[in-house]
Write a protein that holds these residues in place. Structure first.
Motif, PDB file in Angstrom:
ATOM      1  N   HIS A  26       0.816  -1.219   0.000  1.00 31.06           N
ATOM      2  CA  HIS A  26       0.000   0.000   0.000  1.00 31.06           C
ATOM      3  C   HIS A  26       0.850   1.269   0.000  1.00 31.06           C
ATOM      4  N   ASP A  29      -6.628   3.635   1.613  1.00 29.52           N
ATOM      5  CA  ASP A  29      -5.457   2.915   2.094  1.00 29.52           C
ATOM      6  C   ASP A  29      -5.515   2.824   3.621  1.00 29.52           C
ATOM      7  N   PRO A  30      -4.765   1.883   4.207  1.00 30.99           N
ATOM      8  CA  PRO A  30      -4.678   1.852   5.673  1.00 30.99           C
ATOM      9  C   PRO A  30      -4.119   3.185   6.185  1.00 30.99           C
ATOM     10  N   PRO A  31      -4.515   3.639   7.385  1.00 29.07           N
ATOM     11  CA  PRO A  31      -5.335   2.910   8.361  1.00 29.07           C
ATOM     12  C   PRO A  31      -6.847   3.125   8.190  1.00 29.07           C
ATOM     13  N   LYS A  32      -7.263   4.130   7.394  1.00 28.87           N
ATOM     14  CA  LYS A  32      -8.697   4.427   7.306  1.00 28.87           C
ATOM     15  C   LYS A  32      -9.461   3.255   6.716  1.00 28.87           C
ATOM     16  N   HIS A  33      -8.882   2.577   5.720  1.00 31.37           N
ATOM     17  CA  HIS A  33      -9.528   1.397   5.146  1.00 31.37           C
ATOM     18  C   HIS A  33      -9.849   0.376   6.231  1.00 31.37           C
ATOM     19  N   ASP A  34      -8.853   0.086   7.056  1.00 31.22           N
ATOM     20  CA  ASP A  34      -9.026  -0.940   8.090  1.00 31.22           C
ATOM     21  C   ASP A  34     -10.078  -0.521   9.115  1.00 31.22           C
ATOM     22  N   GLN A  35     -10.087   0.751   9.471  1.00 32.25           N
ATOM     23  CA  GLN A  35     -11.041   1.237  10.480  1.00 32.25           C
ATOM     24  C   GLN A  35     -12.479   1.121   9.984  1.00 32.25           C
ATOM     25  N   LYS A  58     -13.654  -2.567   9.454  1.00 30.07           N
ATOM     26  CA  LYS A  58     -13.896  -3.238  10.736  1.00 30.07           C
ATOM     27  C   LYS A  58     -15.305  -2.982  11.254  1.00 30.07           C
TER      28      LYS A  58
END
Length: 300
Positions: A14, A44-50, A53
């Protein structure tokens, strides 16, 4: 990018290859600048992961276990209702109907309006002028109708106790409850297409694959425990998500080729799933294939 290992490199880097909607997102064609829709698959991470989730518990094994009776009853009802000894449209009566029913359940969406979800999914992935929508203006107008409909549902649930449906999860999620309208619409479209389009493609492609490979039907009848493995093989074989794009945000090298900052990089999952260097007998449909989940149909 057509080779399995090169696709994996792009998909896991990423810091070099970005999904961000600001760079054009994940599709080959750039959306018009004034209608680029942020969504967590185009972040992209970290917003994607947040954001991911927030909604991922809906398809966690324990939640699907709670829905198992409903899923089985709906599947049985659909199959029992099919006409016998006459030609019918499997895609419409089975693939679309089952996935649309289940998507309506996951959203807690008004069941009588469930085919709106099918239409919005088709419109979201359509290229104007190819039969589904005539113009970009029509596509945009229909997608804003989708946003208006879901905004009414959101407003009902944001002031209620948190529920177990996708709208409630978004409305009460720490990283999603304050989304701007375009980001709200973007994530809605992502969930609608993700819960509809890919699943109906797999259901349809699986029937075609079994029909073309009678030896695999025999295996299935002799050993129904092959079903979970068969599902993974169908997803690999069909590859319902053919490709996805990234944008290079730095100069780099991939498989001996120079990639310049700003270049579009398209990962052809449908090709990676046929890479004989990684997947033996890749052009064969084998429901008892070892390591059948080793596919790239949704990334990896």
């Amino acid at each position: 990018v057509t080779k399995y290992k090169d696709i994996m490199t792009v998909d896991t880097s990423h810091h070099i290859y970005s999904s961000e909607s600001g760079y054009g997102g994940i599709t080959i064609r750039d959306a018009p600048v004034d209608f680029r829709l942020p969504m967590f698959i185009a972040m992209d991470p970290p917003k994607h992961d947040q954001q991911r989730k927030v909604v991922s518990p809906i398809v966690a094994p324990e939640n699907l276990a709670k829905l198992e009776i409903t899923i089985r009853e709906r599947m049985q009802g659909i199959l029992d209702s099919l006409p016998r000894n006459e030609t019918f449209d499997w895609v419409d009566l089975v693939s679309i109907e089952l996935t649309t029913q289940m998507l309506a359940t996951l959203f807690d969406f008004p069941f009588h309006d469930r085919r709106k979800l099918t239409r919005w999914s088709d419109v979201a992935t359509a290229v104007p002028g190819t039969g589904i929508v005539d113009t970009m203006e029509q596509r945009r107008a229909e997608l804003w109708e989708c946003a208006d409909y879901f905004t009414r549902l959101w407003n009902e649930r944001v002031n209620a106790e948190p529920g177990n449906d996708l709208i409630s999860m978004l409305a009460h999620g720490e990283s999603t409850r304050n989304m701007e309208p375009k980001e709200f619409l973007g994530n809605l479209i992502l969930l609608i297409v993700g819960g509809n389009d890919t699943t109906r493609n797999s259901i349809t492609g699986g029937v075609v694959a079994l029909n073309e490979n009678p030896s695999e039907i025999r295996k299935l009848k002799e050993d129904p425990d092959l079903i979970p493995n068969m599902v993974s093989e169908i997803i690999r074989w069909q590859t319902p998500l053919a490709h996805m794009r990234r944008t290079a945000i730095a100069d780099t090298e991939l498989a001996g080729r120079h990639i310049k900052k700003g270049d579009k990089v398209v990962m052809w999952y449908v090709s990676g799933n046929r890479d004989e260097e990684v997947i033996p007998r890749a052009d064969e449909f084998l429901i008892d294939r070892p390591r059948a989940r080793q596919h790239l149909s949704f990334g990896f």
